[in-house]
Design a protein around this motif. Structure first.
Motif, PDB file in Angstrom:
ATOM      1  N   TYR A  96     -15.634 127.445   4.889  1.00 44.48           N
ATOM      2  CA  TYR A  96     -16.776 128.182   5.434  1.00 44.48           C
ATOM      3  C   TYR A  96     -18.084 127.421   5.329  1.00 44.48           C
ATOM      4  O   TYR A  96     -19.117 127.911   5.773  1.00 44.48           O
ATOM      5  N   LEU A  97     -18.069 126.209   4.759  1.00 41.86           N
ATOM      6  CA  LEU A  97     -19.304 125.443   4.623  1.00 41.86           C
ATOM      7  C   LEU A  97     -19.798 124.965   5.981  1.00 41.86           C
ATOM      8  O   LEU A  97     -19.021 124.577   6.847  1.00 41.86           O
ATOM      9  N   LYS A  98     -21.110 124.993   6.129  1.00 44.95           N
ATOM     10  CA  LYS A  98     -21.766 124.559   7.354  1.00 44.95           C
ATOM     11  C   LYS A  98     -22.880 123.596   6.962  1.00 44.95           C
ATOM     12  O   LYS A  98     -23.522 123.781   5.922  1.00 44.95           O
ATOM     13  N   GLU A  99     -23.081 122.569   7.752  1.00 46.61           N
ATOM     14  CA  GLU A  99     -24.100 121.561   7.446  1.00 46.61           C
ATOM     15  C   GLU A  99     -25.454 122.216   7.202  1.00 46.61           C
ATOM     16  O   GLU A  99     -25.861 123.116   7.930  1.00 46.61           O
ATOM     17  N   LEU A 144     -14.335 131.609  14.503  1.00 37.53           N
ATOM     18  CA  LEU A 144     -15.704 131.270  14.128  1.00 37.53           C
ATOM     19  C   LEU A 144     -16.047 129.855  14.569  1.00 37.53           C
ATOM     20  O   LEU A 144     -15.170 129.069  14.928  1.00 37.53           O
ATOM     21  N   GLU A 145     -17.312 129.494  14.502  1.00 36.40           N
ATOM     22  CA  GLU A 145     -17.781 128.178  14.943  1.00 36.40           C
ATOM     23  C   GLU A 145     -17.130 127.025  14.197  1.00 36.40           C
ATOM     24  O   GLU A 145     -17.075 125.912  14.692  1.00 36.40           O
ATOM     25  N   ASN A 146     -16.603 127.276  12.998  1.00 32.07           N
ATOM     26  CA  ASN A 146     -15.932 126.232  12.236  1.00 32.07           C
ATOM     27  C   ASN A 146     -14.424 126.219  12.475  1.00 32.07           C
ATOM     28  O   ASN A 146     -13.697 125.497  11.813  1.00 32.07           O
ATOM     29  N   GLY A 147     -13.932 127.038  13.414  1.00 37.52           N
ATOM     30  CA  GLY A 147     -12.519 127.052  13.773  1.00 37.52           C
ATOM     31  C   GLY A 147     -11.662 128.011  12.972  1.00 37.52           C
ATOM     32  O   GLY A 147     -10.471 128.155  13.227  1.00 37.52           O
ATOM     33  N   VAL A 148     -12.230 128.693  11.992  1.00 41.65           N
ATOM     34  CA  VAL A 148     -11.487 129.638  11.158  1.00 41.65           C
ATOM     35  C   VAL A 148     -11.324 130.962  11.900  1.00 41.65           C
ATOM     36  O   VAL A 148     -12.252 131.431  12.555  1.00 41.65           O
ATOM     37  N   GLU A 149     -10.142 131.552  11.788  1.00 43.05           N
ATOM     38  CA  GLU A 149      -9.887 132.856  12.402  1.00 43.05           C
ATOM     39  C   GLU A 149      -9.921 133.940  11.339  1.00 43.05           C
ATOM     40  O   GLU A 149      -9.341 133.773  10.271  1.00 43.05           O
ATOM     41  N   ILE A 150     -10.633 135.030  11.647  1.00 41.71           N
ATOM     42  CA  ILE A 150     -10.691 136.183  10.745  1.00 41.71           C
ATOM     43  C   ILE A 150     -10.587 137.460  11.562  1.00 41.71           C
ATOM     44  O   ILE A 150     -10.614 137.427  12.794  1.00 41.71           O
ATOM     45  N   LYS A 151     -10.495 138.583  10.883  1.00 46.22           N
ATOM     46  CA  LYS A 151     -10.474 139.895  11.533  1.00 46.22           C
ATOM     47  C   LYS A 151     -11.830 140.564  11.334  1.00 46.22           C
ATOM     48  O   LYS A 151     -12.402 140.516  10.244  1.00 46.22           O
TER      49      LYS A 151
END
Length: 186
Positions: free
Chosen positions: A104-107, A154-161
């Motif tokens: 979940y880290l973002k620059e 999400l913008e980082n490619g992770v899928e969630i509900k």
């Protein structure tokens, strides 16, 4: 070096060649024999709990650990590059130190890193992050049952509900400890 009687909960020790954090330290005075300390230590790298019996005058090494806020800059192989806000010095932190929250880290985010002898030993991502939804499945009309969820990317490619009312392009707040949706950000 310090005596076992000087150990406090939360101290970081070098014990049997490994770095451990003191979870619990109890002084015992049995009916027979001398007093001793019973300690529960958690290995920082493996997470394994170790119990040990220490004499009151036994010597232990309490490590000096500095914990500071740093800025996460970018990913480089199996490391994240972070920067010290004061000196602008950059250094690598192993991804595994962040645990599951690393995805979940973002620059540009603030992270907390603990350093002992110029080597990062613990790292923590922020508890909550704001990320944009790049893809959202369309909600099924009429599916308004309580607590209905849909998949999003999400913008980082992770899928969630997330709940059905959240759409593509929305920003959401996410709990990095659980990976769950918290709220939609305006």
């Amino acid at each position: 070096m310090a005596k076992a009687s000087e150990i406090k909960n939360g101290n970081i020790l070098r014990f049997n060649g490994e770095l451990v954090i003191v979870n619990e330290i109890i002084h015992r005075t049995p009916g027979k024999g001398g007093a001793f300390y019973l300690g529960k230590f958690r290995n920082i790298k493996t997470g394994k709990i170790v119990e040990a019996r220490l004499g009151t005058d036994e010597q232990v090494e309490i490590c000096r650990v500095e914990t500071n806020n740093y800025q996460y800059l970018y990913e480089e192989g199996n490391y994240f590059v972070v920067m010290d806000y004061d000196s602008y010095e950059q250094f690598n932190v192993a991804k595994e130190l962040f645990g599951p929250a690393a995805v979940y880290l973002k620059e540009g985010m603030d992270v907390i890193v603990s350093v002992e002898s110029e080597e990062p030993i613990m790292a923590q991502a922020p508890n909550f992050v704001e990320l944009e939804i790049t893809y959202a499945e369309p909600a099924v009309k009429g599916d308004t049952s309580s607590g209905a969820l849909k998949n999003v990317t999400l913008e980082n490619g992770v899928e969630i509900k997330v709940p059905l009312f959240v759409n593509q392009g929305d920003k959401i707040k996410l709990d990095t400890r659980t990976g769950e949706y918290v709220e939609r950000v305006k």
